[in-house]
Each structure stands twice: as C-alpha cells, then as structure tokens.
Design an enzyme around this catalytic site. Structure first.
Site, short mmCIF file in Angstrom:
data_model
loop_
_atom_site.label_atom_id
_atom_site.label_comp_id
_atom_site.label_asym_id
_atom_site.label_seq_id
_atom_site.Cartn_x
_atom_site.Cartn_y
_atom_site.Cartn_z
CB CYS A 10 -0.92 0.04 1.22
SG CYS A 10 -1.64 -1.55 1.67
CB CYS A 55 -0.80 3.70 -3.85
SG CYS A 55 -2.05 4.47 -4.83
CG HIS A 56 -2.92 4.38 -0.08
ND1 HIS A 56 -4.12 5.00 -0.37
CD2 HIS A 56 -2.97 3.18 -0.70
CE1 HIS A 56 -4.87 4.19 -1.11
NE2 HIS A 56 -4.19 3.08 -1.34
CG MET A 112 -7.90 -0.62 -4.27
SD MET A 112 -7.07 -0.04 -2.81
CE MET A 112 -7.09 -1.55 -1.87
CG HIS A 132 6.97 9.32 -10.77
ND1 HIS A 132 6.80 8.67 -9.58
CD2 HIS A 132 7.34 8.35 -11.65
CE1 HIS A 132 7.04 7.37 -9.71
NE2 HIS A 132 7.38 7.16 -10.98
CG HIS A 175 5.75 6.83 -16.26
ND1 HIS A 175 6.86 6.28 -16.85
CD2 HIS A 175 5.82 6.48 -14.95
CE1 HIS A 175 7.57 5.63 -15.93
NE2 HIS A 175 6.96 5.74 -14.77
FE1 DHE Z 1 10.33 3.21 -11.46
C1 DHE Z 1 12.62 5.36 -12.85
C2 DHE Z 1 9.75 5.41 -8.95
C3 DHE Z 1 7.71 1.30 -10.42
C4 DHE Z 1 11.31 0.74 -13.57
N1 DHE Z 1 11.04 5.06 -11.00
C5 DHE Z 1 11.96 5.78 -11.73
C6 DHE Z 1 12.15 7.04 -11.08
C7 DHE Z 1 11.35 7.06 -9.97
C8 DHE Z 1 10.65 5.81 -9.92
C9 DHE Z 1 11.21 8.17 -8.96
C10 DHE Z 1 13.07 8.15 -11.56
C11 DHE Z 1 14.47 7.89 -11.08
C12 DHE Z 1 15.46 8.93 -11.60
O1 DHE Z 1 15.46 9.24 -12.79
O2 DHE Z 1 16.26 9.44 -10.80
N2 DHE Z 1 8.92 3.35 -9.96
C13 DHE Z 1 8.90 4.32 -9.03
C14 DHE Z 1 7.82 4.08 -8.09
O3 DHE Z 1 7.57 4.74 -7.04
C15 DHE Z 1 7.00 2.98 -8.63
C16 DHE Z 1 5.77 3.57 -9.24
C17 DHE Z 1 6.46 1.99 -7.60
C18 DHE Z 1 7.46 1.32 -6.74
O4 DHE Z 1 7.08 0.83 -5.69
O5 DHE Z 1 8.64 1.30 -7.09
C19 DHE Z 1 7.93 2.46 -9.73
N3 DHE Z 1 9.61 1.34 -11.94
C20 DHE Z 1 8.55 0.76 -11.39
C21 DHE Z 1 8.36 -0.57 -11.93
O6 DHE Z 1 7.47 -1.40 -11.59
C22 DHE Z 1 9.39 -0.80 -12.96
C23 DHE Z 1 8.75 -0.94 -14.33
C24 DHE Z 1 10.22 -2.05 -12.70
C25 DHE Z 1 10.86 -2.08 -11.36
O7 DHE Z 1 12.08 -1.94 -11.32
O8 DHE Z 1 10.20 -2.19 -10.37
C26 DHE Z 1 10.19 0.49 -12.84
N4 DHE Z 1 11.70 3.08 -12.96
C27 DHE Z 1 11.98 1.95 -13.66
C28 DHE Z 1 13.09 2.21 -14.55
C29 DHE Z 1 13.45 3.55 -14.38
C30 DHE Z 1 12.57 4.07 -13.35
C31 DHE Z 1 13.69 1.20 -15.53
C32 DHE Z 1 14.59 4.30 -15.07
C33 DHE Z 1 14.20 4.70 -16.45
C34 DHE Z 1 15.34 5.37 -17.19
O9 DHE Z 1 15.44 5.16 -18.42
O10 DHE Z 1 16.11 6.08 -16.57
#
Ligand code: DHE
Length: 563
Positions: free
Chosen positions: A58, A61-62, A107, A352, A394
């Site tokens: 949770c 998201c929350h 949700m 984000h 995004h």
């Molecule tokens: Fe990410 C980038 C946060 C879920 C893969 N992700 C980012 C960034 C943030 C973030 C703040 C930017 C970082 C930066 O540039 O400094 N991501 C979050 C979350 O909070 C979220 C929604 C939920 C969580 O609990 O993490 C989340 N993200 C995911 C995924 O489910 C992904 C697809 C697979 C995984 O690793 O869990 C995922 N996020 C990525 C990737 C990047 C990313 C591959 C970097 C992209 C790039 O090209 O730089």
C-alpha cells in the site's frame, strides 16, 4: 516493526500490483459507510506483520504515513477539508471489500488476485483504523554501519583490464534476483553478474562512464567497476529503507572539478537525500526533504525524493520532492553549505520522473497525479512553465526527437490514457506547446518508457502497464518526421511477460527491450535486440541468469544523458 524495510522480499506479481495501485488509485473515496464504534487494538506481533504488509502493498500509493499521494489518505480520521472519509468511518467490513475487490479508481483487487488472503485483509483493515506507526530513523551512523569498501581505490585498475568496448556495455537490472548483469553491447555476451540490492530500481553511470551505480528498493547502493577483468562491486552502502534514485556529480569548470566526486541518493523512506563519496560510497551528508506543500501549504514529514539529474554546466543536482511538489536545485560545490545553497522551486505535487531537453538547459518532469509536466530552467534556476498533457504522464527520462517542422520535441507517454505528447522545446511560437498527440494502436494507456537517439529517425515506446496481454507484450516504433506509428511489434511468443524499457546502444542503431517475466521461469524472460532501421529482431539474449530483466543502461548514453 518494519523489519521488512530492511529486508524486503516481494514477489514480482505483488510488485506489479503495487505499480498498478500507485498509478491507478483515485484520491477521492468511492464509498461511504456507517461509522464503527468498536475499539480496534492490535498485538505487537500483529502490528509488526500489518506494517510489513502495508509497506509492501500500500505504501507506494498511499504513503508510509498514510497521508495519501496518488491514492487517498488512509487515516483513522479524515484530515480537515479532505473529501475521503476516515478509515474508522469506513469500518472493517468496507475496508475489506476495497482490498478484496479493488475500486473503479484503480485500486487493485488484492484479495481476488490472491496476493492478500482473508486473514491478511482482515488484519490490514484493522491496522488501517489505528494511527500509522512513525517512520523509523535512518541516521548517518546507520549508513556508516552499512558502508563497505570491497576494493579500495588504490587497488583498482588504472586502465581497463580487458580489450572490450566498455562504453558500449549495458548494465541490465535483474530485478527480483537482486543482480545487475553487465553485457557487452558489441558481442551481446554476458560479461559478469554483480550482486546488488533487493529489487534494484535504476542504474546511473559515472560521468566518465567507468562505474555503474545501482540503487535498490531497500536503499542499498552498489558501485560496479566496469574496468575490472570481470566487472564487480567495489563498494556498497545503504542510504535509507526505501529509495528509487541516484546520480553523480558531473560538473567540471571554473567552479571546480567535481567529475565523479560525489554521488547523491534520494530516499523515499525516510524522506531525505544523502551525499556519498563517489569512489568509496562513504556517507558524507544527509539532508531531510520534509517540508510544506508547494513551500507554503501543509507541512509533510513524508516528502519522498523522486527523480534526480545532474547538470553538466553547473555544480548542481536537480532533486524532485514528490509530495511537496518542490524542485530543489542543489549546489554541491560546498558540502558544508549545501542546504543554504539550495534553491527550492514550487511547481506541482507528486513529482515523479523526467529528463533533460536536448540543450541541457531545461529539466522536464512529470507531476504525475496532477496530470502535468513541469519545466525547470536550470541555467536560470527558475520555473519555466507547467503544461497539462494528459492523465498520469510518465516520461521515464523522456525522449528528445528532432523534427523538421517543429524542431526539438520532448516526448512523454501517459499511464492513464493512450497518448504520447510531443512538446516543442525550441524557441518560437510553439515553445512549450504540445504540438502533437499520438494514440498508439489498441486502447488504454500503460506506456512506461519512450526512447530515441540522435543517430536514429525513430522513437520507440512500450505499453508495459496496459491491461491487455497483447499490448503489454508489444512495442511501437514511431517515425520522428511524420510522428506516426510505423510498426507495432509483439515479442516472440515463447517469452511470457511484459515488454518494458527501451535503450539504444552507443551507435544508436540498435534498441534493447526487456521481457519481464516470472522469476522462477527464466526461459520465459529475455533481453531482445532490434535493428533500429529495419525494426527486425536481431538478437535474443537468454539464459538461466536472465531473471526478471527491467531497466537497461548503456554506458555511453547514460553518462551523456542521451535519450
Ligand atoms: Fe520506477 C525510474 C519510482 C515502479 C522501472 N522510477 C523511476 C524514477 C522514480 C521511480 C522516482 C526516476 C528515477 C530517476 O530518474 O532518478 N517506480 C517508481 C515508483 O515509485 C513505482 C511507481 C512503484 C514502486 O514501488 O517502485 C515504480 N519502476 C517501477 C516498476 O514497476 C518498474 C517498471 C520495474 C521495477 O524496477 O520495479 C520500474 N523506474 C523503472 C526504470 C526507471 C525508473 C527502468 C529508469 C528509467 C530510465 O530510463 O532512466
């Protein structure tokens, strides 16, 4: 309590649902219910278990303190002026229904999916009606206790110990294995696998490209030296319980030489940033990011650090504080004065991810739950503009497309609707206007990442979070001149998972895509390589070690912020 903050072990399915929850929750409550009057109490063991369950399913998201972010607050009493009722007013039965069935606002149906069982749902429903436990501290002493230099700087090679084209190496996140694979982009051979933090989120390259930095969801930082005969972890540390972002210092000029001097790590929980020595990961400075919404509203303890980028023109990091909507421009040239030398710019809430425009003057970031893209003029340290683009933009790091009609365009996709927005960044009457909106084939959003390269005429986009299984497994190629889709590609049927994240090789003539499958079925996972011009599949990188690949980072493109 919170033991899993230190050792989080989520299943991939669970995390996918967390992501869906994060991006799909609705900030207003959908149901009203009769208040409950029964006193709720939990034993210490129940509280500890419920805290862990909450953290895993949770909190994204929350919020850890349950004040709401993309999803509504989950506090026993509704905060004044908040449309969503308190959890005590909803009561155990209604909360259980939400968790079992999900809501139309996005949700997830945790119960129906089998992620939470009846007993866990009941426990969580009761937990949500008592005040949230405080966020535990994670001090610089804790960081020092977790810091380890495995190979001292003096013992590291002074030149590459292999003849490989290391600037074309790819670091690939093997998410649920807690590993990073280093793959030779020329031969597509696996060179080594580095053990990293749990559920590594991203990698960034050092400014000179030699090192990869990884950040795990458990806040663990690892430093990987690609010059070693077998690239390995040379130092590790821990910045927080939960983190997503990391970046190095990249500036060299009149104000000093800071190339690869410092590394900054953004904390989700606790909310702070940490500056470490870039070559050893010694923690040097911790600064809290709690503050007021947009600088003058309610004070939020939970103000998580989202994307971070480093300027090449100034000793500056751009740090995005999610819940407060403040963009911090941090001058790192004097660590003693780092806080007073920080410019804090009020923008829009729920910052984000984002990236640079092609000139490196502007940083463009999604305020995702506000449906906005924020543009910061980093050279002049001011807010340039805020653009409404669509539901839950995004961009990842975005993509810089060059188009003969509109000039330079910055591209973002959207999670909440089927739309890629092309934003003009070149001077002229269109500047900061969305000059083109493109719907991908099929319905629904779910695009996570877009990517192009200066040597390519194409933009590639995934659709990893779409509900439709075919679209989840598809990638789309767009012509940078016509700004229309010219090819939809479904990954080969033997690979069962979501096609996610795109990355070019150094030359810009290949695109790498991950097929993010199940952890226990490596044969269904793959890293696929497509020829950028013909759009044909040229290489399938597979093997027992290809476990839940997600982000891929080419050394040359990552060090130069090429996207
Ligand atoms: Fe990410 C980038 C946060 C879920 C893969 N992700 C980012 C960034 C943030 C973030 C703040 C930017 C970082 C930066 O540039 O400094 N991501 C979050 C979350 O909070 C979220 C929604 C939920 C969580 O609990 O993490 C989340 N993200 C995911 C995924 O489910 C992904 C697809 C697979 C995984 O690793 O869990 C995922 N996020 C990525 C990737 C990047 C990313 C591959 C970097 C992209 C790039 O090209 O730089």
């Amino acid at each position: 309590m919170y033991k899993q903050m230190k050792n989080v072990k989520l299943s991939m399915a669970l995390v996918l649902l967390v992501v869906l929850a994060f991006y799909g929750c609705n900030k207003t409550a959908e149901k009203k219910a009769e208040p409950v009057t029964d006193e709720i109490s939990l034993t210490d063991a129940e509280l500890s278990r419920a805290s862990d369950l909450y953290f895993n399913t949770c909190a994204g998201c929350h919020g850890t303190l349950r004040k709401g972010a993309t999803g509504p607050h989950l506090l026993p009493e509704a905060p004044e002026g908040d449309a969503a009722p308190g959890t005590k007013a909803l009561g155990t039965d209604v909360l259980k229904v939400f968790m079992m069935n999900g809501t139309p606002g996005g949700m997830p149906d945790w119960g129906k999916q089998g992620i939470l069982n009846d007993e866990e749902i009941d426990l969580l429903a009761r937990f949500l009606q008592i005040p949230p436990p405080p966020i535990p501290e994670f001090t610089i002493d804790d960081m020092k206790a977790n810091w380890k230099v495995i190979i001292p700087v003096a013992d590291r090679p002074t030149e590459p110990q292999h003849d490989l084209n290391w600037q074309n190496f790819f670091g690939v996140v093997l998410r649920d294995a807690g590993q990073v694979a280093i793959i030779d982009g020329d031969t597509k051979e696996l060179i080594s696998i580095a053990e990293t933090g749990f559920a590594v989120h991203i990698l960034r390259s050092s400014a000179g490209g030699r090192y990869f930095y990884s950040i795990g969801r458990d806040g663990k930082v690892t430093l990987i030296d690609t010059w070693m005969e077998k690239p390995s972890v040379v130092a590790e540390g821990k910045a927080s319980f939960d983190a997503r972002s990391i970046e190095v210092s990249k500036y060299k000029g009149e104000k000093g030489d800071f190339v690869d001097k410092y590394v900054i790590v953004g904390g989700y929980t606790p909310s702070h940033y940490v500056v470490m020595d870039a070559l050893t990961l010694e923690p040097l400075k911790v600064v809290g990011t709690s503050g007021k919404i947009l600088g003058e509203g309610e004070y939020l303890e939970e103000a998580r650090v989202a994307a971070i980028v480093a300027s090449h023109k100034d000793p500056l990091w751009v740090v995005n504080v999610k819940e407060t909507g403040m963009v911090w421009l941090i001058d790192y040239s004097d660590l003693e004065k780092i806080d007073e030398n920080t410019e804090k710019i009020a923008t829009a809430q729920f910052l984000h991810d984002g990236g640079w425009d092609v000139t490196g003057q502007y940083f463009i970031v999604a305020a995702n739950a506000s449906n906005k893209m924020v543009v910061i003029d980093v050279d002049n340290k001011k807010l340039e503009t805020i653009i409404e683009t669509g539901i839950k933009p995004h961009p990842g790091r975005g993509a810089n497309v060059n188009n003969s009609e509109f000039g330079n365009l910055f591209v973002t996709g959207h999670l909440g609707e089927n739309k890629l927005s092309f934003i003009a960044t070149a001077s002229g009457e269109n500047k900061w206007k969305v000059v083109k909106e493109l719907a991908l084939p099929g319905t629904g959003g779910g695009n996570l990442f877009v990517k192009t390269h200066p040597n390519s005429n194409h933009l590639w986009a995934d659709r990893a979070l779409n509900n439709d299984v075919t679209l989840q497994r598809s990638i789309f190629v767009i012509d940078n001149e016509t700004l229309e889709v010219i090819k939809s590609i479904e990954v080969p049927e033997q690979y069962i998972g979501r096609a996610v994240h795109l990355e070019y090789n150094k030359a810009g003539d290949e695109v790498w895509v991950s097929v993010w499958g199940k952890m226990d079925k490596p044969a269904e996972n793959a890293i696929l390589v497509y020829d950028d011009e013909t759009m044909e599949l040229t290489n399938e990188i597979t093997g027992d070690w290809v476990i839940t690949p997600t982000g891929k980072f080419n050394v040359y493109n990552t060090m130069g912020d090429i996207y």
